[in-house]
Design a protein around this motif. Structure first.
Motif, short mmCIF file in Angstrom:
data_model
loop_
_atom_site.label_atom_id
_atom_site.label_comp_id
_atom_site.label_asym_id
_atom_site.label_seq_id
_atom_site.Cartn_x
_atom_site.Cartn_y
_atom_site.Cartn_z
N LEU A 119 3.00 11.85 17.64
CA LEU A 119 3.13 12.02 16.20
C LEU A 119 2.04 11.16 15.58
O LEU A 119 2.09 9.93 15.68
CB LEU A 119 4.51 11.56 15.71
CG LEU A 119 5.73 12.18 16.39
CD1 LEU A 119 7.01 11.58 15.84
CD2 LEU A 119 5.74 13.69 16.21
N SER B 144 4.09 17.44 7.14
CA SER B 144 4.18 16.94 8.50
C SER B 144 2.97 16.07 8.82
O SER B 144 1.96 16.10 8.11
CB SER B 144 4.25 18.12 9.48
OG SER B 144 5.28 19.02 9.11
N PRO B 145 3.02 15.32 9.93
CA PRO B 145 1.85 14.53 10.32
C PRO B 145 0.67 15.43 10.68
O PRO B 145 0.81 16.65 10.83
CB PRO B 145 2.35 13.76 11.56
CG PRO B 145 3.83 13.85 11.53
CD PRO B 145 4.16 15.13 10.84
N GLN C 13 1.72 16.77 15.52
CA GLN C 13 3.15 16.69 15.84
C GLN C 13 3.35 17.59 17.05
O GLN C 13 3.51 18.80 16.91
CB GLN C 13 3.98 17.15 14.65
CG GLN C 13 5.47 17.26 14.87
CD GLN C 13 6.17 17.83 13.65
OE1 GLN C 13 5.83 17.53 12.51
NE2 GLN C 13 7.15 18.70 13.89
N ASN D 204 8.61 9.14 21.28
CA ASN D 204 7.33 9.71 20.89
C ASN D 204 6.36 8.59 20.58
O ASN D 204 6.76 7.49 20.15
CB ASN D 204 7.48 10.60 19.65
CG ASN D 204 7.91 12.01 20.00
OD1 ASN D 204 7.43 12.59 20.96
ND2 ASN D 204 8.81 12.56 19.21
N ASN E 169 3.99 7.11 18.12
CA ASN E 169 3.71 7.14 16.69
C ASN E 169 2.37 6.46 16.45
O ASN E 169 2.20 5.28 16.78
CB ASN E 169 4.80 6.41 15.91
CG ASN E 169 6.11 7.17 15.84
OD1 ASN E 169 6.66 7.38 14.77
ND2 ASN E 169 6.63 7.58 16.99
N ASP F 79 9.23 13.63 11.19
CA ASP F 79 8.13 13.08 11.98
C ASP F 79 7.12 12.37 11.08
O ASP F 79 6.56 11.33 11.45
CB ASP F 79 7.46 14.20 12.78
CG ASP F 79 8.42 14.82 13.78
OD1 ASP F 79 9.01 14.07 14.57
OD2 ASP F 79 8.60 16.04 13.76
N VAL G 112 6.25 8.07 11.15
CA VAL G 112 4.89 7.53 11.24
C VAL G 112 4.57 6.72 10.00
O VAL G 112 3.95 5.64 10.08
CB VAL G 112 3.86 8.66 11.44
CG1 VAL G 112 2.46 8.08 11.55
CG2 VAL G 112 4.19 9.46 12.70
N GLU H 131 14.46 16.65 12.35
CA GLU H 131 13.39 17.33 13.10
C GLU H 131 13.73 18.81 13.31
O GLU H 131 14.69 19.15 13.99
CB GLU H 131 13.20 16.60 14.43
CG GLU H 131 11.79 16.70 14.98
CD GLU H 131 11.58 17.99 15.74
OE1 GLU H 131 10.54 18.64 15.50
OE2 GLU H 131 12.43 18.33 16.55
#
Length: 446
Positions: free
Chosen positions: A61, A91-92, A95, A141, A143, A179, A183, A370
């Motif tokens: 992420l 979103s990032p 992802q 995950n 980050n 997500d 982050v 998510e």
């Protein structure tokens, strides 16, 4: 994107293991739906079994950041997921699970991935973090936040936004995805000099106490060493035992009508979906998903202590945690799951949060979880200010400052994903004036 519910037994590319009943992908990758046996003596429910997602690989992420005219911008993506409540969410930049970015699906490569797999820019944050310990088995995950200075091609579906804009959008229901929130929480937002960077709106105001909370020079109710020792002590003494078991050995869970459900109709269901989509690495796929029953309540009580805002965190045990205990929000529950239990089992401080006067509620928005694994999973996220200390003397709660939360977020498995979401929401209350500053705050060396 079109998402159609389908029976678990009809999922293309997935199969039921003939011996265990586990639901697994034909490639052996992505994730599996397995069973978990939990023994937790002294808990309001001392033993149970449940389905759980086992996804042993570490995903990425990542948010790419860059300065434009002295103002930091974030490269965000408008991304749809099959479990999203209402279409695309913010979103990032990246992802992706490991199975996705290694292209097990034989689809297109993940955009901007190289900036995170082999960073050429300045790494501002890089830490492994967990996800929902009630639904994932030891999921984590990576980050990341990476700053670049060179040109970056802007692809369809992506947009440069200032941190202030992203913070403002956190208040819009179901817009900034989980997500992105985790982050954002890991970004280096607090540090010495924060009070000078952001200014003040008076000695006694909420915003002023929040800004002081981001500055380690202001101190806190407990020292960081005390907080670490408290967390380690609980992790070392809590008595919980978990064991992965075959899905067909679950007690009180039944597979019927193409899904898996608890006999009471509470908690969650495991369902199947067929997906077709444009703009994704692959155009169509099928998968199992967890569908929660009801909407949850995720809340932080915050309090001004000696001019510095503190947040009340809970040392929370969840069966899927990698290290037994993580610090969660003051309240984290789906209230209706406790309706059949004795009154003493009702989560502490839930009633105080739900009965809060409007003037004491600093943040109140429904946000999605998510959407790649959970179907329409939504929680009401609240930040509620109090003048009292309802947890006085309680061994599982502590008042922490924002700079202490930021320090813990530089390390793995201290704040759970719900607490990270609320940390991002709390940072957003410093106001949009962050856009006038060239930096979030003095960034410590990585």
């Amino acid at each position: 994107m079109n998402v159609d519910r389908t029976a678990l037994e009809d999922l293309a590319g997935w199969r039921e293991d003939g011996r265990t009943g586990d639901i697994v992908h034909r490639s052996g990758k992505f994730f599996a739906i397995e069973g978990l046996d939990v023994r937790f003596p002294g808990n309001c429910v001392a033993a149970w079994t449940q389905p759980i997602i086992n996804q042993p690989e570490v995903g990425i992420l990542g948010i790419l950041v860059k300065e434009f005219d002295g103002v930091l911008h974030l490269l965000m993506q408008a991304k749809n997921e099959p479990g999203n409540h209402d279409g695309p969410q913010l979103s990032p930049t990246v992802q992706a699970t490991r199975s996705n970015y290694t292209r097990v699906h034989h689809g297109r490569p993940v955009p901007y991935l190289d900036h995170f797999r082999d960073p050429s820019g300045r790494v501002l944050a890089d830490v492994r973090q967990s996800e929902q310990g009630a639904w994932f088995y030891r999921k984590r995950n990576r980050n990341m936040v990476v700053e670049v200075t060179g040109d970056v091609e802007l692809l369809d579906g992506f947009c440069w936004l200032t941190l202030g804009q992203v913070h403002e959008l956190l208040s819009v229901p179901d817009l900034v995805n989980m997500d992105a929130r985790t982050v954002l929480a890991c970004m280096p937002f607090s540090g010495r000099g924060t009070s000078d960077t952001f200014g003040s709106d008076g000695d006694g105001g909420f915003r002023a106490s929040l800004i002081r909370s981001c500055d380690p020079a202001q101190g806190g109710r407990h020292g960081i060493d005390e907080v670490l020792s408290w967390t380690t002590g609980i992790r070392s003494t809590v008595d919980i035992h978990t064991e992965r078991i075959p899905l067909n050995r679950l007690r009180r869970w039944h597979r019927a009508d193409g899904k898996i459900s608890h006999e009471t109709g509470r908690f969650f269901d495991v369902i199947g979906v067929d997906v077709t989509a444009r703009g994704r690495e692959v155009g169509a796929w099928s998968q199992p998903m967890i569908e929660p029953v009801g909407m949850g309540v995720i809340a932080l009580l915050v309090r001004n202590i000696d001019g510095v805002l503190h947040a009340l965190v809970n040392a929370r045990v969840e069966p899927g945690n990698s290290d037994v205990v993580e610090l969660g929000p003051t309240v984290q529950c789906a209230p209706e799951n406790y309706d059949h239990l004795p009154p003493g089992a009702r989560p502490l401080f839930l009633d105080e949060v739900l009965a809060a006067r409007p003037g004491r509620i600093r943040f109140d928005t429904v946000l999605s979880e998510e959407g790649g694994r959970f179907y329409h999973a939504r929680n009401r996220y609240l930040i509620v200010e109090t003048d009292e200390d309802p947890a006085l003397g309680h061994p599982d709660f502590r008042w922490l400052t924002m700079h202490q939360l930021g320090e813990l977020l530089r390390h793995s498995y201290y704040l759970n994903v719900q607490a990270r979401s609320l940390s991002a929401c709390l940072y957003s209350l410093t106001s949009s004036r962050v856009d006038s500053a060239p930096r979030l705050a003095p960034i410590p060396p990585h």
